[in-house]
Motif scaffolding. Structure first.
Motif, PDB file in Angstrom:
ATOM      1  N   SER A  51     107.786  13.406  13.097  1.00 22.48           N
ATOM      2  CA  SER A  51     107.739  12.906  14.473  1.00 22.48           C
ATOM      3  C   SER A  51     107.517  14.023  15.492  1.00 22.48           C
ATOM      4  N   THR A  52     107.772  15.260  15.094  1.00 22.48           N
ATOM      5  CA  THR A  52     107.584  16.371  16.042  1.00 22.48           C
ATOM      6  C   THR A  52     106.144  16.884  16.050  1.00 22.48           C
ATOM      7  N   GLN A  53     105.365  16.504  15.053  1.00 19.64           N
ATOM      8  CA  GLN A  53     104.002  17.031  14.945  1.00 19.64           C
ATOM      9  C   GLN A  53     102.981  16.079  15.563  1.00 19.64           C
ATOM     10  N   PRO A  54     102.063  16.597  16.377  1.00 16.93           N
ATOM     11  CA  PRO A  54     101.024  15.726  16.934  1.00 16.93           C
ATOM     12  C   PRO A  54     100.031  15.333  15.846  1.00 16.93           C
ATOM     13  N   SER A  55      99.710  14.051  15.778  1.00 12.97           N
ATOM     14  CA  SER A  55      98.775  13.601  14.741  1.00 12.97           C
ATOM     15  C   SER A  55      97.340  13.878  15.181  1.00 12.97           C
ATOM     16  N   PRO A  56      96.405  13.918  14.224  1.00 14.36           N
ATOM     17  CA  PRO A  56      94.997  14.118  14.595  1.00 14.36           C
ATOM     18  C   PRO A  56      94.512  13.050  15.566  1.00 14.36           C
ATOM     19  N   GLN A  57      95.096  11.844  15.475  1.00 14.89           N
ATOM     20  CA  GLN A  57      94.690  10.751  16.344  1.00 14.89           C
ATOM     21  C   GLN A  57      94.996  11.061  17.817  1.00 14.89           C
ATOM     22  N   SER A  58      96.049  11.834  18.054  1.00 14.88           N
ATOM     23  CA  SER A  58      96.349  12.199  19.445  1.00 14.88           C
ATOM     24  C   SER A  58      95.632  13.494  19.839  1.00 14.88           C
ATOM     25  N   SER A  79      83.559  11.712  24.785  1.00 15.64           N
ATOM     26  CA  SER A  79      84.873  11.352  25.362  1.00 15.64           C
ATOM     27  C   SER A  79      85.581  10.361  24.451  1.00 15.64           C
ATOM     28  N   PHE A  80      86.682  10.818  23.843  1.00 18.10           N
ATOM     29  CA  PHE A  80      87.447   9.957  22.934  1.00 18.10           C
ATOM     30  C   PHE A  80      88.567   9.271  23.710  1.00 18.10           C
ATOM     31  N   GLY A  81      88.542   7.945  23.750  1.00 16.29           N
ATOM     32  CA  GLY A  81      89.569   7.186  24.457  1.00 16.29           C
ATOM     33  C   GLY A  81      90.656   6.707  23.515  1.00 16.29           C
ATOM     34  N   ALA A  82      91.841   6.458  24.076  1.00 14.25           N
ATOM     35  CA  ALA A  82      92.967   5.993  23.251  1.00 14.25           C
ATOM     36  C   ALA A  82      92.722   4.600  22.680  1.00 14.25           C
ATOM     37  N   ASP A  83      91.828   3.839  23.347  1.00 14.44           N
ATOM     38  CA  ASP A  83      91.517   2.491  22.854  1.00 14.44           C
ATOM     39  C   ASP A  83      90.425   2.527  21.781  1.00 14.44           C
ATOM     40  N   GLU A  84      90.208   3.720  21.234  1.00 11.77           N
ATOM     41  CA  GLU A  84      89.210   3.945  20.173  1.00 11.77           C
ATOM     42  C   GLU A  84      87.776   3.770  20.668  1.00 11.77           C
ATOM     43  N   SER A  85      87.601   3.900  21.973  1.00  9.15           N
ATOM     44  CA  SER A  85      86.228   3.894  22.493  1.00  9.15           C
ATOM     45  C   SER A  85      85.722   5.327  22.538  1.00  9.15           C
ATOM     46  N   LEU A  86      84.434   5.482  22.289  1.00 15.56           N
ATOM     47  CA  LEU A  86      83.820   6.813  22.325  1.00 15.56           C
ATOM     48  C   LEU A  86      82.619   6.743  23.243  1.00 15.56           C
ATOM     49  N   HIS A  87      82.705   7.520  24.322  1.00 12.96           N
ATOM     50  CA  HIS A  87      81.604   7.543  25.274  1.00 12.96           C
ATOM     51  C   HIS A  87      80.866   8.862  25.109  1.00 12.96           C
ATOM     52  N   MET A  88      79.559   8.771  24.808  1.00 14.71           N
ATOM     53  CA  MET A  88      78.769   9.991  24.612  1.00 14.71           C
ATOM     54  C   MET A  88      77.709  10.078  25.694  1.00 14.71           C
ATOM     55  N   SER A  89      77.672  11.225  26.356  1.00 16.46           N
ATOM     56  CA  SER A  89      76.679  11.374  27.424  1.00 16.46           C
ATOM     57  C   SER A  89      75.854  12.634  27.227  1.00 16.46           C
ATOM     58  N   GLY A  90      74.578  12.532  27.565  1.00 16.31           N
ATOM     59  CA  GLY A  90      73.671  13.678  27.488  1.00 16.31           C
ATOM     60  C   GLY A  90      73.053  13.942  28.837  1.00 16.31           C
ATOM     61  N   LYS A  91      71.928  14.694  28.838  1.00 18.82           N
ATOM     62  CA  LYS A  91      71.278  15.021  30.122  1.00 18.82           C
ATOM     63  C   LYS A  91      70.715  13.761  30.788  1.00 18.82           C
ATOM     64  N   ASN A  92      70.095  12.927  29.976  1.00 20.31           N
ATOM     65  CA  ASN A  92      69.405  11.775  30.568  1.00 20.31           C
ATOM     66  C   ASN A  92      69.949  10.422  30.132  1.00 20.31           C
ATOM     67  N   ASN A  93      70.908  10.434  29.262  1.00 17.98           N
ATOM     68  CA  ASN A  93      71.369   9.122  28.773  1.00 17.98           C
ATOM     69  C   ASN A  93      72.853   9.150  28.459  1.00 17.98           C
ATOM     70  N   SER A  94      73.388   7.968  28.233  1.00 22.08           N
ATOM     71  CA  SER A  94      74.778   7.867  27.770  1.00 22.08           C
ATOM     72  C   SER A  94      74.908   6.590  26.947  1.00 22.08           C
ATOM     73  N   GLN A 129      96.649   7.802  28.568  1.00 15.36           N
ATOM     74  CA  GLN A 129      95.752   7.601  27.434  1.00 15.36           C
ATOM     75  C   GLN A 129      96.362   8.085  26.128  1.00 15.36           C
ATOM     76  N   GLU A 130      97.369   8.953  26.251  1.00 13.46           N
ATOM     77  CA  GLU A 130      97.888   9.593  25.060  1.00 13.46           C
ATOM     78  C   GLU A 130      98.512   8.584  24.105  1.00 13.46           C
ATOM     79  N   ILE A 131      98.198   8.782  22.845  1.00 13.25           N
ATOM     80  CA  ILE A 131      98.728   7.866  21.831  1.00 13.25           C
ATOM     81  C   ILE A 131     100.077   8.372  21.355  1.00 13.25           C
ATOM     82  N   GLN A 132     101.013   7.484  21.374  1.00 13.18           N
ATOM     83  CA  GLN A 132     102.304   7.821  20.762  1.00 13.18           C
ATOM     84  C   GLN A 132     102.213   7.428  19.305  1.00 13.18           C
TER      85      GLN A 132
END
Lengths: 252, 162
Positions: free
Chosen positions: B23-30, B79-94, B158-161
């Protein structure tokens, strides 16, 4: 098949080894496909544990360490059941670990079917349960076969095969029946394990998590076979004096 | 009886210590939550170990070819969100997709549109640096190593417990 005889025949060991190795191969491949983690071979987990320690990833160290301990606990529980219940109810003592294994695999299959959201915590928990199940199975097969059968220990099996193959280059060893029996047993375990893995990979594409239910069916055959034999033997010894005499002679 | 109690006590003590430590160690998910910026794309190994002058860096042109059919194509900020969404953005697109962790947290699964799924091996994941490996399907030198630096930690909400 899972009863502990003082002098088990090689045929019984081959039956036990082949069926349980087949199910272990299936479980291992399905766990890799679904969870990206092995569940029937622990040597790799020791290597990963050492790697994670060297990297200082303490969360991963605890997770992998926990998995290894659950495999250990499976073996511990299995043998504990055999040595404690053997005198009062031998059939229960030997079938209890397989029943527990079936329950674990059923729990995993059912959870995946209805609740699995693919979170890391769920994955770690499912892998834990499967490692415990594989420990139960490995512990039982090793106990009842006097350590001749270890269905998930392919490192040791390949080592023994290599040694036996080299011994067979000499005629004196090639002609010894016990070594030929051992070769048959090891080969049947190896082929069954691989076949189980291949079947699981192919079946998974069609039936997905239902593979777990198929594995449970195989394990039911293992405990059902012994139940059938015991019931038949009891029936014959009670009702048929001729068979009772024959069985008595066989036991002697 | 005494031995059984000793075994049970040792087991319970060990289990309590184990879960307390866990419980003291942060998981990879967080640890993965937040915004990550692509720093480099490199070959993980050289073709020939004697080739001392081999340039491991992957040029933008090759990178574009490798990633052409991948979900991560032209992504620079992840951008990794706590709701398991991943937003990827580049120079001209996202673009948006979903992320999940597998194994012991060492496999990153990214799901895009039309059931497209990709798996990346997490080679390193510290609070400030992430290294991903993946096998490119093209006839290039096998494993590609992608290095990221964290540019923004996750919001508190956003942090996952674990």
């Amino acid at each position: 098949m899972i009863k502990r005889y003082r002098d088990r025949t090689n045929r019984e060991n081959i039956q036990l080894g082949a069926l349980t190795a087949f199910s272990a191969g299936m479980v291992n491949v399905v766990s890799v496909i679904i969870f990206f983690a092995f569940t029937s071979n622990v040597t790799g987990h020791y290597a990963i544990l050492a790697e994670e320690i060297s990297k200082g990833n303490w969360y991963e160290v605890l997770v992998v360490g926990g998995w290894i301990l659950l495999f250990f606990l499976g073996n511990f529980t299995s043998n504990l059941a055999v040595i404690n219940l053997n005198k009062s109810n031998a059939y229960l003592a030997h079938s209890l670990p397989i029943i527990l294994e079936i329950l674990c695999l059923l729990a995993v299959g059912t959870y995946i079917q209805f609740y699995y959201r693919e979170t890391l915590f769920e994955t770690e928990l499912m892998v834990s349960l499967m490692l415990f199940a594989m420990g139960l199975q490995n512990g039982l097969t090793a106990t009842v076969s006097n350590a001749a059968v270890k269905t998930t220990h392919l490192t040791g099996l390949t080592t023994d095969l290599g040694i036996l193959a080299s011994m067979f280059t000499k005629k004196e060893y090639r002609e010894r029946p016990e070594l030929r029996d051992k070769m048959r047993l090891l080969l049947s375990i190896m082929v069954s394990y691989v076949t189980g893995g291949v079947c699981a990979g192919l079946i998974y594409l069609r039936v997905e998590y239902n593979v777990f239910y198929i594995v449970c069916l195989f394990l039911l055959v293992v405990i059902g076979y012994d139940f059938y034999r015991i019931e038949v033997a009891n029936f014959l010894s009670k009702k048929q004096p001729y068979y009772r005499k024959t069985l008595k002679n066989q036991a002697a | 009886m005494k031995t059984s109690m000793l075994y049970l006590a040792a087991f319970l003590l060990f289990a309590a210590a184990y879960f307390a430590l866990l419980s003291t160690q942060p998981s990879p998910q967080s640890r993965i939550l937040g915004d990550w910026k692509e720093v480099s794309w490199e070959y993980e190994k050289a073709d020939n170990p004697d080739d001392g002058g081999f340039d491991f860096r992957i040029t933008d042109h090759i990178k574009s070819q490798i990633a052409e059919n991948l979900i991560i194509h032209q992504a620079e900020i992840w951008s990794f969100g706590a709701d398991e969404s991943l937003h990827m953005s580049g120079k001209n697109n996202s673009k948006s997709s979903r992320w999940k962790l597998k194994g012991r947290g060492n496999v990153l699964k990214i799901s895009g549109a039309e059931d497209q799924t990709e798996h990346y091996k997490i080679q390193e994941l510290t609070p400030s640096r992430m290294v991903l490996h993946f096998n490119s399907d093209m006839q290039v030198r096998g494993i590609v190593k992608m290095t990221f630096e964290k540019i923004r930690p996750p919001h508190h909400d956003q942090e996952i417990q674990r």
